[in-house]
Design a protein around this motif. Structure first.
Motif, PDB file in Angstrom:
ATOM      1  N   UNK A 216       0.867  -1.178   0.000  1.00 35.96           N
ATOM      2  CA  UNK A 216       0.000   0.000   0.000  1.00 35.96           C
ATOM      3  C   UNK A 216       0.906   1.231   0.000  1.00 35.96           C
ATOM      4  N   UNK A 217       0.718   2.107  -0.979  1.00 41.39           N
ATOM      5  CA  UNK A 217       1.551   3.302  -1.098  1.00 41.39           C
ATOM      6  C   UNK A 217       0.701   4.542  -0.876  1.00 41.39           C
ATOM      7  N   UNK A 218       1.220   5.480  -0.044  1.00 38.52           N
ATOM      8  CA  UNK A 218       0.475   6.706   0.253  1.00 38.52           C
ATOM      9  C   UNK A 218       1.380   7.932   0.123  1.00 38.52           C
ATOM     10  N   UNK A 219       0.747   9.079   0.018  1.00 36.60           N
ATOM     11  CA  UNK A 219       1.434  10.367  -0.051  1.00 36.60           C
ATOM     12  C   UNK A 219       2.005  10.704   1.329  1.00 36.60           C
ATOM     13  N   UNK A 220       3.312  10.902   1.392  1.00 37.64           N
ATOM     14  CA  UNK A 220       3.968  11.181   2.672  1.00 37.64           C
ATOM     15  C   UNK A 220       3.682  12.582   3.188  1.00 37.64           C
ATOM     16  N   UNK A 221       3.015  13.404   2.389  1.00 37.00           N
ATOM     17  CA  UNK A 221       2.710  14.774   2.807  1.00 37.00           C
ATOM     18  C   UNK A 221       1.291  14.894   3.370  1.00 37.00           C
ATOM     19  N   UNK A 222       0.599  13.768   3.512  1.00 30.00           N
ATOM     20  CA  UNK A 222      -0.766  13.747   4.037  1.00 30.00           C
ATOM     21  C   UNK A 222      -0.787  13.011   5.375  1.00 30.00           C
ATOM     22  N   UNK A 223      -1.145  13.719   6.439  1.00 28.52           N
ATOM     23  CA  UNK A 223      -1.166  13.108   7.774  1.00 28.52           C
ATOM     24  C   UNK A 223      -2.157  11.944   7.831  1.00 28.52           C
ATOM     25  N   UNK A 224      -3.316  12.096   7.218  1.00 24.96           N
ATOM     26  CA  UNK A 224      -4.308  11.018   7.247  1.00 24.96           C
ATOM     27  C   UNK A 224      -3.808   9.795   6.491  1.00 24.96           C
ATOM     28  N   UNK A 225      -3.147  10.024   5.366  1.00 25.45           N
ATOM     29  CA  UNK A 225      -2.615   8.907   4.581  1.00 25.45           C
ATOM     30  C   UNK A 225      -1.529   8.173   5.349  1.00 25.45           C
ATOM     31  N   UNK A 226      -0.620   8.924   5.956  1.00 22.22           N
ATOM     32  CA  UNK A 226       0.482   8.307   6.712  1.00 22.22           C
ATOM     33  C   UNK A 226      -0.075   7.506   7.893  1.00 22.22           C
ATOM     34  N   UNK A 227      -1.001   8.080   8.617  1.00 25.01           N
ATOM     35  CA  UNK A 227      -1.561   7.375   9.775  1.00 25.01           C
ATOM     36  C   UNK A 227      -2.390   6.168   9.353  1.00 25.01           C
ATOM     37  N   UNK A 228      -2.977   6.198   8.146  1.00 24.71           N
ATOM     38  CA  UNK A 228      -3.780   5.068   7.674  1.00 24.71           C
ATOM     39  C   UNK A 228      -2.938   3.807   7.449  1.00 24.71           C
ATOM     40  N   UNK A 229      -1.631   3.984   7.284  1.00 22.26           N
ATOM     41  CA  UNK A 229      -0.757   2.818   7.119  1.00 22.26           C
ATOM     42  C   UNK A 229      -0.590   2.038   8.430  1.00 22.26           C
ATOM     43  N   UNK A 230      -0.781   2.707   9.558  1.00 23.15           N
ATOM     44  CA  UNK A 230      -0.642   2.028  10.847  1.00 23.15           C
ATOM     45  C   UNK A 230       0.754   1.469  11.084  1.00 23.15           C
ATOM     46  N   UNK A 231       1.771   2.272  10.786  1.00 21.81           N
ATOM     47  CA  UNK A 231       3.154   1.808  10.928  1.00 21.81           C
ATOM     48  C   UNK A 231       3.519   1.683  12.405  1.00 21.81           C
ATOM     49  N   UNK A 232       3.843   0.462  12.801  1.00 31.06           N
ATOM     50  CA  UNK A 232       4.218   0.154  14.179  1.00 31.06           C
ATOM     51  C   UNK A 232       5.744   0.131  14.323  1.00 31.06           C
TER      52      UNK A 232
END
Length: 86
Positions: A40-56
């Motif tokens: 899953x790839x997301x825009x690193x400039x979007x807080x919602x996108x980054x948090x949606x990855x759930x990186x632990x």
């Protein structure tokens, strides 16, 4: 384009404050920046996108940057991912 596989060492992963710091730093660069986790790839400039990855903590992500200052951007973002004191 440059890309780097990174192990997130921050004890909070990329949640809340670390994610906000990460996105703020990413937004300061003129290049396109993305984060990938489990295909899953997301825009690193979007807080919602980054948090949606759930990186632990201790998870592997792939950072990609394409454009002006791409190498500098990747270097700075890797520092945030590897910062264990944030």
């Amino acid at each position: 384009m440059v890309e780097k596989e990174v192990i997130v060492k921050n004890p909070h992963g990329l949640h809340a404050r670390p994610a906000a710091v990460f996105v703020q730093k990413a937004a300061s660069f003129p290049c396109k920046i993305t984060i990938s986790k489990n295909d899953k790839e997301v825009d690193a400039k979007s807080i919602l996108a980054v948090m949606s990855l759930g990186v632990e903590p201790n998870e592997k992500i792939i950072l990609r940057a394409d454009g002006d200052k791409e190498e500098e951007a990747l270097e700075e973002l890797i520092k945030i991912c590897e910062n264990i004191e944030m």
